[in-house]
Design a protein around this motif. Structure first.
Motif, mmCIF file in Angstrom:
data_model
loop_
_atom_site.group_PDB
_atom_site.id
_atom_site.type_symbol
_atom_site.label_atom_id
_atom_site.label_comp_id
_atom_site.label_asym_id
_atom_site.label_seq_id
_atom_site.Cartn_x
_atom_site.Cartn_y
_atom_site.Cartn_z
ATOM 1 N N PHE A 10 41.341 38.958 31.407
ATOM 2 C CA PHE A 10 41.026 38.765 29.985
ATOM 3 C C PHE A 10 40.422 37.386 29.786
ATOM 4 C CE2 PHE A 10 45.687 38.052 30.443
ATOM 5 C CZ PHE A 10 45.745 36.690 30.188
ATOM 6 N N GLY A 11 40.062 37.094 28.534
ATOM 7 C CA GLY A 11 39.399 35.825 28.243
ATOM 8 C C GLY A 11 38.026 35.794 28.888
ATOM 9 N N ASP A 12 37.664 34.650 29.472
ATOM 10 C CA ASP A 12 36.360 34.549 30.144
ATOM 11 C C ASP A 12 36.205 35.606 31.225
ATOM 12 O OD1 ASP A 12 35.706 32.386 28.602
ATOM 13 O OD2 ASP A 12 35.905 30.890 30.183
ATOM 14 N N LEU A 41 46.957 46.167 28.046
ATOM 15 C CA LEU A 41 47.456 45.496 26.844
ATOM 16 C C LEU A 41 48.544 44.513 27.238
ATOM 17 C CD1 LEU A 41 47.592 45.280 23.715
ATOM 18 C CD2 LEU A 41 49.345 47.077 23.789
ATOM 19 N N HIS A 42 48.394 43.285 26.772
ATOM 20 C CA HIS A 42 49.421 42.264 26.957
ATOM 21 C C HIS A 42 49.475 41.499 25.647
ATOM 22 C CE1 HIS A 42 51.881 39.116 28.545
ATOM 23 N NE2 HIS A 42 51.707 39.434 29.813
ATOM 24 N N PHE A 50 39.608 42.079 27.072
ATOM 25 C CA PHE A 50 40.127 42.485 28.383
ATOM 26 C C PHE A 50 39.044 43.273 29.118
ATOM 27 C CE2 PHE A 50 44.008 41.178 26.589
ATOM 28 C CZ PHE A 50 45.036 41.217 27.525
ATOM 29 N N GLY A 51 38.939 43.067 30.429
ATOM 30 C CA GLY A 51 38.001 43.823 31.250
ATOM 31 C C GLY A 51 38.734 44.761 32.187
ATOM 32 N N ASP A 52 38.076 45.854 32.560
ATOM 33 C CA ASP A 52 38.656 46.769 33.537
ATOM 34 C C ASP A 52 38.660 46.106 34.913
ATOM 35 O OD1 ASP A 52 39.356 49.729 34.329
ATOM 36 O OD2 ASP A 52 37.895 49.000 35.783
ATOM 37 N N PRO A 53 39.815 46.020 35.587
ATOM 38 C CA PRO A 53 39.875 45.262 36.842
ATOM 39 C C PRO A 53 38.993 45.814 37.939
ATOM 40 C CG PRO A 53 41.889 46.516 36.514
ATOM 41 C CD PRO A 53 41.124 46.585 35.230
ATOM 42 N N GLY A 106 54.281 46.948 36.894
ATOM 43 C CA GLY A 106 53.476 46.260 35.893
ATOM 44 C C GLY A 106 54.328 45.850 34.697
ATOM 45 N N GLY A 107 53.652 45.317 33.727
ATOM 46 C CA GLY A 107 54.386 44.894 32.539
ATOM 47 C C GLY A 107 53.519 43.999 31.665
#
Length: 287
Positions: A10-12, A41-42, A50-53, A106-107
């Motif tokens: 996320f972010g940059d 979502l966090h 957020f980008g798809d990893p 995850g979390g």
């Protein structure tokens, strides 16, 4: 010991082009790996893009030729195993066999699961994690798969292409120490990526905790014990090589095989390209 860079998705770093910049800089500076977070979502970081990893790692693969690539870590119960298997295999093909697959629950589970109408019951998620982990290497093999389990069913399915790495990418398991169940799971696979209740993301773990964890994993490592096993620790180290060596040296002596460089989660540089690039360009620590 090998050294990786860890960034959020996320972010940059929601921008694949910026992740490609990070990956190329890490390879140029002598790092061994790049790992990205896998969040949908966090809420602690709400308001950021957020980008798809897997898209981010695709950009990283196209910008590099040597470093290992993966997520730290992927919440397997949030995915359909067949979808996840195909994403990982495609990245492994594209990168020429450079993927490492790190898995866990995850979390935060309330954000990642219940926000979308899914269960957040740890027992059920753990069952889905173990069953998904059983299926993934079978899908990666390129051989027919039949499976009837508690949560998933597969009827005579062959997924191609298979992964470049045989029998598949290394599988690392994450979890919080001193919780025992995740590290028993890790002992059955190729590596452990622990976080510590006493040292959260970006903070260096205590050597005594690491020694205790190593002893526990070794005690439970039976099947596949002939394969290499990685212990991946992480935190934020100073760019000064001597000071970084003082931090990491005792952890290496305790059994760590990878050091994952992480911005402190509450710090201003966590999801900002300039701060991460400064640390990358200073180069990995030397132990």
């Amino acid at each position: 010991m090998r050294f990786s860079v860890n960034i959020p998705n996320f972010g940059d770093f929601a921008d694949p082009r910026k992740v490609a910049t990070v990956a190329a800089a890490a390879e140029e500076a002598g790092w061994d790996g790049l790992f990205v977070w896998d969040h949908v979502l966090h809420r602690q970081h709400q308001g950021r893009p957020f980008g798809d990893p897997w898209m981010l790692l695709t950009a990283a693969a196209l910008a590099t030729s040597r470093i290992r690539l993966g997520t730290l870590l992927t919440p397997v119960p949030r995915y359909r195993p067949q979808q996840l298997a195909r994403q990982v295999a495609t990245l492994d093909q594209l990168s020429g066999g450079r993927v490492i697959f790190a898995a866990g629950l995850g979390g935060p589970v309330e954000d990642e699961y219940r926000s979308f109408g899914d269960t957040a019951e740890p027992r059920v998620l753990a069952e889905r994690l173990d069953e998904g982990l059983e299926l993934l290497p079978r899908f990666w093999s390129g051989e027919p798969v039949n499976h009837r389990g508690r949560h998933y069913e597969v009827r005579d399915v062959t997924l191609l292409p298979a992964t470049v790495q045989r029998p598949g990418p290394p599988v690392w398991i994450g979890g919080f120490w001193p919780r025992r169940a995740p590290m028993r799971r890790a002992a059955r696979w190729d590596g452990a990526v622990p976080l510590f209740e006493t040292a959260r993301h970006g903070h260096v773990p205590d050597v005594s905790d690491v020694r205790e964890l190593v002893a526990y994993v070794r005690k439970h490592r039976t099947a596949g014990a002939e394969r290499p096993f990685e212990l991946v620790l992480g935190g934020a180290t100073p760019s000064d090589a001597a000071k970084a060596r003082d931090v990491i040296g005792p952890l290496y002596d305790a059994g760590a095989t990878w050091w994952d460089e992480r911005q402190i989660q509450t710090g201003p540089g966590l999801d900002r390209l300039p701060a991460v690039l400064r640390r990358i360009e200073a180069g990995p620590p030397v132990v």
